[in-house]
Design an enzyme around this catalytic site. Structure first.
Site, short mmCIF file in Angstrom:
data_model
loop_
_atom_site.label_atom_id
_atom_site.label_comp_id
_atom_site.label_asym_id
_atom_site.label_seq_id
_atom_site.Cartn_x
_atom_site.Cartn_y
_atom_site.Cartn_z
N ARG A 47 0.90 -1.13 -0.05
CA ARG A 47 0.14 0.01 0.14
C ARG A 47 0.82 1.26 -0.11
O ARG A 47 0.51 2.35 -0.41
CB ARG A 47 -1.00 0.07 1.04
CG ARG A 47 -2.01 -0.92 1.00
CD ARG A 47 -2.96 -1.14 2.15
NE ARG A 47 -3.86 0.10 2.29
CZ ARG A 47 -4.97 0.22 1.67
NH1 ARG A 47 -5.50 -0.80 0.77
NH2 ARG A 47 -5.58 1.47 1.76
N ASP A 78 1.28 -0.63 10.78
CA ASP A 78 -0.02 -1.43 11.05
C ASP A 78 -0.36 -0.78 12.22
O ASP A 78 0.11 -1.27 13.17
CB ASP A 78 0.10 -3.06 10.94
CG ASP A 78 -1.10 -3.70 11.18
OD1 ASP A 78 -2.06 -3.01 11.41
OD2 ASP A 78 -0.98 -4.93 11.03
N ASN A 80 -6.35 10.26 10.58
CA ASN A 80 -7.22 9.87 9.54
C ASN A 80 -7.66 8.37 9.44
O ASN A 80 -8.68 8.01 8.87
CB ASN A 80 -6.76 10.44 8.11
CG ASN A 80 -7.55 9.89 7.17
OD1 ASN A 80 -8.62 10.61 6.72
ND2 ASN A 80 -7.16 9.22 6.34
N TYR A 84 -17.90 0.71 15.23
CA TYR A 84 -17.32 2.22 14.43
C TYR A 84 -18.02 3.13 15.27
O TYR A 84 -16.93 4.45 15.33
CB TYR A 84 -17.69 1.87 12.99
CG TYR A 84 -17.35 3.19 12.12
CD1 TYR A 84 -16.14 3.23 11.72
CD2 TYR A 84 -18.26 4.04 11.72
CE1 TYR A 84 -15.59 4.17 11.06
CE2 TYR A 84 -17.73 5.07 10.93
CZ TYR A 84 -16.58 5.29 10.61
OH TYR A 84 -15.91 6.21 9.80
N LYS A 92 -15.85 6.68 16.75
CA LYS A 92 -15.74 7.96 16.37
C LYS A 92 -16.05 9.00 17.23
O LYS A 92 -15.89 10.11 17.42
CB LYS A 92 -16.89 7.87 15.14
CG LYS A 92 -16.34 7.08 13.77
CD LYS A 92 -15.39 7.96 13.35
CE LYS A 92 -13.92 7.08 13.31
NZ LYS A 92 -12.75 7.74 12.77
N VAL A 130 -19.61 11.18 2.37
CA VAL A 130 -19.16 11.37 1.17
C VAL A 130 -18.55 10.28 0.35
O VAL A 130 -18.20 9.17 1.06
CB VAL A 130 -17.71 12.37 1.19
CG1 VAL A 130 -18.20 13.72 1.85
CG2 VAL A 130 -16.76 11.73 1.99
N THR A 136 -16.73 7.64 -1.09
CA THR A 136 -15.28 7.14 -1.02
C THR A 136 -15.55 5.65 -0.83
O THR A 136 -16.35 4.97 -0.99
CB THR A 136 -14.38 7.50 0.19
OG1 THR A 136 -15.02 7.27 1.38
CG2 THR A 136 -14.50 9.02 0.18
#
Length: 259
Positions: free
Chosen positions: A37, A55, A81, A145, A149, A178, A180
């Protein structure tokens, strides 16, 4: 010209914001979880100065990344991010912690606690989905999740208070829903407004100049008032005791003392 490091910047909003920042003349350093990556990130943003590989589901690799950041600092901005969302409920990192919790919550805490001197600006990327998170912080290692957040906002607010006397700005950013890979390509949000907000907070420019302890959406600081899922944050996150409880819990799990 600023020196900016962005976690999780091999694709998605992290990559798009890195590209925008390099076009504005900044020295941007990318991050990827593995060498493959990292190659993709270099190809997509050749103007970046370098790519750090770690990682973040591994607490030891996260600590090693923080040590590398100290060796190559000082930094003007660090943007937290990196994040996992779908299909990782049963995935664990090298030390056995659930990957979603380790990447989304523990890694930004660990990096922000170990980077010394701290950057001039921290940006913690949250989501409107934080409204579904649990502010009680029960069973934190099994967080979903939305919980993570919510944690990101608590972290932004705590570090804003903790590092204010050192002149460090710390803010939470909600990019919105958005289009992505993570959000889905049919998402209705304005991705350009999201990227503009990344740039604004990483630079500390325009309406973000000198601002700390804020929750930002579409280039504006928002409040805990109102009912908009994207345009406001949960009022409970202003509770300093809740912020401190998260810090104490993460310090215990990670073995890393807060700054």
């Amino acid at each position: 010209m600023a020196r900016i490091f962005i976690t999780g910047s091999s694709d998605g909003l992290g990559l798009r914001s890195a590209q925008a920042l390099t076009k504005r003349g900044h020295d941007v350093f990318l991050h990827a979880r593995n060498s493959e990556r990292a190659q993709d990130a270099r190809a997509a943003c050749p103007e970046a100065k370098d790519v750090f590989v770690a990682d973040l589901s591994s607490t030891e690799e996260t600590k090693s990344l923080a040590a590398q950041l100290n060796q190559t600092g000082p930094w003007d901005a660090i943007v937290h991010n990196a994040g996992l969302m779908n299909g990782v409920a049963s995935v664990k990192g090298k030390e056995g912690l659930p990957a979603l919790f380790a990447v989304n919550t523990l890694a930004p805490y660990t990096i922000s606690s170990l980077v010394d001197p701290p950057p001039k600006r921290y940006v913690f990327v949250s989501s409107g989905m934080h409204h579904g998170g649990d502010p009680s912080l029960r069973n934190i290692e099994r967080s979903g999740y939305s919980d993570t957040k919510l944690h990101n906002v608590l972290l932004a607010f705590w570090f804003a208070r903790r590092l204010r006397d050192k002149g460090v700005l710390s803010n939470a950013l909600n990019p919105g829903w958005v289009p992505t890979k993570m959000g889905g390509w049919s998402a209705p949000g304005d991705i350009n407004a999201a990227i503009d907000t990344y740039v604004l907070l990483a630079e500390g420019s325009g309406p973000a100049e000198g601002k700390t302890g804020g929750f930002w959406y579409q280039t504006r600081a928002r409040t805990s008032k109102g009912s908009g899922r994207e345009t406001n944050y949960e009022r409970s996150l202003d509770d300093e005791a809740c912020q401190q409880k998260l810090i104490d819990t993460l310090a215990r799990i990670s073995g890393v003392a807060p700054p």
